[in-house]
Design an enzyme around this catalytic site. Structure first.
Site, PDB file in Angstrom:
ATOM      1  N   GLY A  53      74.780  -0.725 -87.006  1.00 44.52           N
ATOM      2  CA  GLY A  53      74.962  -0.141 -88.330  1.00 44.52           C
ATOM      3  C   GLY A  53      76.068   0.893 -88.235  1.00 44.52           C
ATOM      4  N   ALA A  54      77.032   0.804 -89.163  1.00 39.65           N
ATOM      5  CA  ALA A  54      78.271   1.577 -89.029  1.00 39.65           C
ATOM      6  C   ALA A  54      78.056   3.080 -88.833  1.00 39.65           C
ATOM      7  CB  ALA A  54      79.171   1.294 -90.234  1.00 39.65           C
ATOM      8  N   ARG A  93      82.600  -1.633 -80.174  1.00 39.70           N
ATOM      9  CA  ARG A  93      82.559  -2.583 -81.302  1.00 39.70           C
ATOM     10  C   ARG A  93      83.787  -2.313 -82.172  1.00 39.70           C
ATOM     11  NH1 ARG A  93      77.018  -3.727 -84.299  1.00 39.70           N
ATOM     12  NH2 ARG A  93      78.080  -5.698 -84.702  1.00 39.70           N
ATOM     13  N   GLN A 196      68.876  -9.036 -88.882  1.00 38.26           N
ATOM     14  CA  GLN A 196      68.680  -7.617 -89.213  1.00 38.26           C
ATOM     15  C   GLN A 196      67.724  -7.452 -90.404  1.00 38.26           C
ATOM     16  OE1 GLN A 196      71.618  -8.959 -88.445  1.00 38.26           O
ATOM     17  NE2 GLN A 196      73.018  -7.513 -87.498  1.00 38.26           N
ATOM     18  N   ASP A 237      80.954  -1.719 -93.489  1.00 38.64           N
ATOM     19  CA  ASP A 237      81.474  -1.306 -92.177  1.00 38.64           C
ATOM     20  C   ASP A 237      82.868  -0.718 -92.276  1.00 38.64           C
ATOM     21  OD1 ASP A 237      79.295  -3.393 -91.490  1.00 38.64           O
ATOM     22  OD2 ASP A 237      79.679  -2.239 -89.656  1.00 38.64           O
ATOM     23  N   ASN A 247      81.690  -6.163 -94.393  1.00 37.43           N
ATOM     24  CA  ASN A 247      80.255  -5.934 -94.148  1.00 37.43           C
ATOM     25  C   ASN A 247      79.698  -7.170 -93.438  1.00 37.43           C
ATOM     26  OD1 ASN A 247      77.884  -4.246 -94.443  1.00 37.43           O
ATOM     27  ND2 ASN A 247      77.136  -5.763 -95.896  1.00 37.43           N
TER      28      ASN A 247
HETATM   29  O1  MRU Z   1      76.137  -5.894 -86.787  1.00 38.44           O
HETATM   30  P1  MRU Z   1      75.482  -4.715 -87.446  1.00 38.44           P
HETATM   31  O2  MRU Z   1      73.996  -4.837 -87.511  1.00 38.44           O
HETATM   32  O3  MRU Z   1      75.952  -3.410 -86.850  1.00 38.44           O
HETATM   33  O4  MRU Z   1      76.019  -4.752 -88.925  1.00 38.44           O
HETATM   34  C1  MRU Z   1      75.589  -3.773 -89.828  1.00 38.44           C
HETATM   35  C2  MRU Z   1      76.092  -3.970 -91.201  1.00 38.44           C
HETATM   36  O5  MRU Z   1      76.856  -4.859 -91.485  1.00 38.44           O
HETATM   37  C3  MRU Z   1      75.686  -2.940 -92.202  1.00 38.44           C
HETATM   38  O6  MRU Z   1      75.568  -3.511 -93.464  1.00 38.44           O
HETATM   39  C4  MRU Z   1      76.744  -1.840 -92.252  1.00 38.44           C
HETATM   40  O7  MRU Z   1      77.046  -1.381 -90.964  1.00 38.44           O
HETATM   41  C5  MRU Z   1      76.319  -0.696 -93.084  1.00 38.44           C
HETATM   42  S1  MRU Z   1      74.969   0.174 -92.363  1.00 38.44           S
HETATM   43  C6  MRU Z   1      74.654   1.501 -93.359  1.00 38.44           C
END
Ligand code: MRU
Length: 344
Positions: A53-54, A93, A196, A237, A247
């Site tokens: 999550g970003a 990442r 997720q 993201d 995203n």
């Molecule tokens: O691969 P992830 O689980 O890190 O991806 C997360 C997302 O795409 C979320 O929607 C994004 O980071 C926003 S989290 C507030």
């Protein structure tokens, strides 16, 4: 009916000399925190998606810099060593800009001459964490205002407390709208391939006593066709200056479907998710993850005829988005004007 404010789960716990990271790979079966006392460990925790999550990635990286400083200060070349660790963190990442944003804040602090640099870095990392929680609460309220009396929403991936400092972006809006008593129904996409939604979002909502209905990603079009949802709410993201949004993979297809079915799309994200150096989303680096996240083990051998294409983000054009909600304000129809009005 209004609902009492609840404390949400914590993805990250800072002890002052270590970072406890909730291992999201093990949820919902097991609640287990790994404790890290160096930056390399934090980079591995991010790369392997123990924390994801970003905003949470950015916060973890900021604490990773503090751990690096604790490890190396006041040895010879300590700043060089911290810079090297920052490069390791930056390589964990590629898509979430919050990672690079947080590292840049820490780099600027590192470059400042002060009598106690470790304490200064520690204070800044805690500030980044606290600011993110405050931003989430602010955008929760703003987003709930935009939703008005909408009764049902669909969310994708996990943009909740697990993905942030706490409370969440998309799930923050959902929490606030639910607490107001307006929102009656939350659907969550399972969010393939990493699940997720199925593993994290419904678990997180259940912790807060918010009922949710899980759907297969492929059921989203039919859900919209049936008229069961008013809005799709997602996090981000990286958001380019024109309002294009990177995203979780599948967001773009949801937005296309939403346009066809007259469903509105809300993106909720803190200002640390904006990348004004990018005019459009065209050049956002899309992370490709390992085929093993998609393929059965029997196809993973070197002589296998089967491989996998596994981009884990996509870019939704601004003109498919109805509202971008941040702690600073709301931009309606970002496809018309972009989001530069939210720059400070
Ligand atoms: O691969 P992830 O689980 O890190 O991806 C997360 C997302 O795409 C979320 O929607 C994004 O980071 C926003 S989290 C507030």
């Amino acid at each position: 009916m209004s609902h009492p404010k609840q404390l949400s789960v914590q993805a990250l716990q800072w002890t002052g000399n270590s970072l406890k990271v909730l291992d999201q790979r093990q949820l919902p079966q097991k609640i287990h925190y790994h404790e890290y006392d160096d930056a390399v460990g934090i980079a591995e925790a991010i790369g392997s998606m123990q924390v994801r999550g970003a905003p949470a990635i950015g916060i973890a990286a900021a604490y990773g810099v503090v751990l690096s400083a604790l490890q190396h200060y006041p040895g010879l070349d300590w700043q060089t060593r911290v810079n090297t660790d920052m490069q390791v963190l930056a390589a964990s990442r590629p898509t979430a800009v919050n990672l690079f944003w947080a590292l840049e804040q820490m780099r600027q602090q590192l470059a400042t001459l002060c009598s106690n640099p470790v304490a200064a870095l520690n204070t800044l990392a805690i500030q980044i964490h606290q600011d993110d929680i405050a931003a989430n609460h602010a955008m929760g309220e703003r987003g709930a205002d935009v939703l008005g009396d909408a009764k049902a929403v669909l969310t994708h991936c996990n943009a909740g407390a697990l993905a942030t400092g706490g409370y969440g972006t998309a799930l923050g809006v959902i929490r606030s709208a639910y607490q107001r008593g307006n929102l009656q129904k939350v659907y969550a996409d399972e969010t393939r391939p990493w699940l997720q939604g199925a593993r994290l979002t419904v678990w997180e909502l259940a912790q807060d006593g918010i009922p949710a209905t899980l759907i297969a990603d492929s059921a989203a079009a039919w859900l919209m066709k049936s008229g069961k949802i008013d809005w799709i709410i997602v996090g981000a993201d990286r958001i380019a200056a024109n309002g294009d949004v990177a995203n979780k993979i599948g967001t773009y297809s949801l937005a296309v479907l939403a346009k066809y079915h007259g469903v509105k799309v809300m993106v909720a994200a803190p200002s640390s998710t904006f990348d004004f150096s990018m005019e459009t989303g065209e050049h956002i680096e899309i992370e490709q993850r390992h085929a093993k996240e998609l393929l059965a083990d029997c196809y993973l051998g070197a002589d296998s005829l089967i491989d996998a294409w596994n981009p884990v983000f996509d870019v939704t054009p601004a003109n498919l988005i109805s509202a971008i909600v941040t702690e600073r304000g709301v931009v309606l129809n970002p496809g018309e004007h972009g989001v530069r009005s939210l720059a400070q």
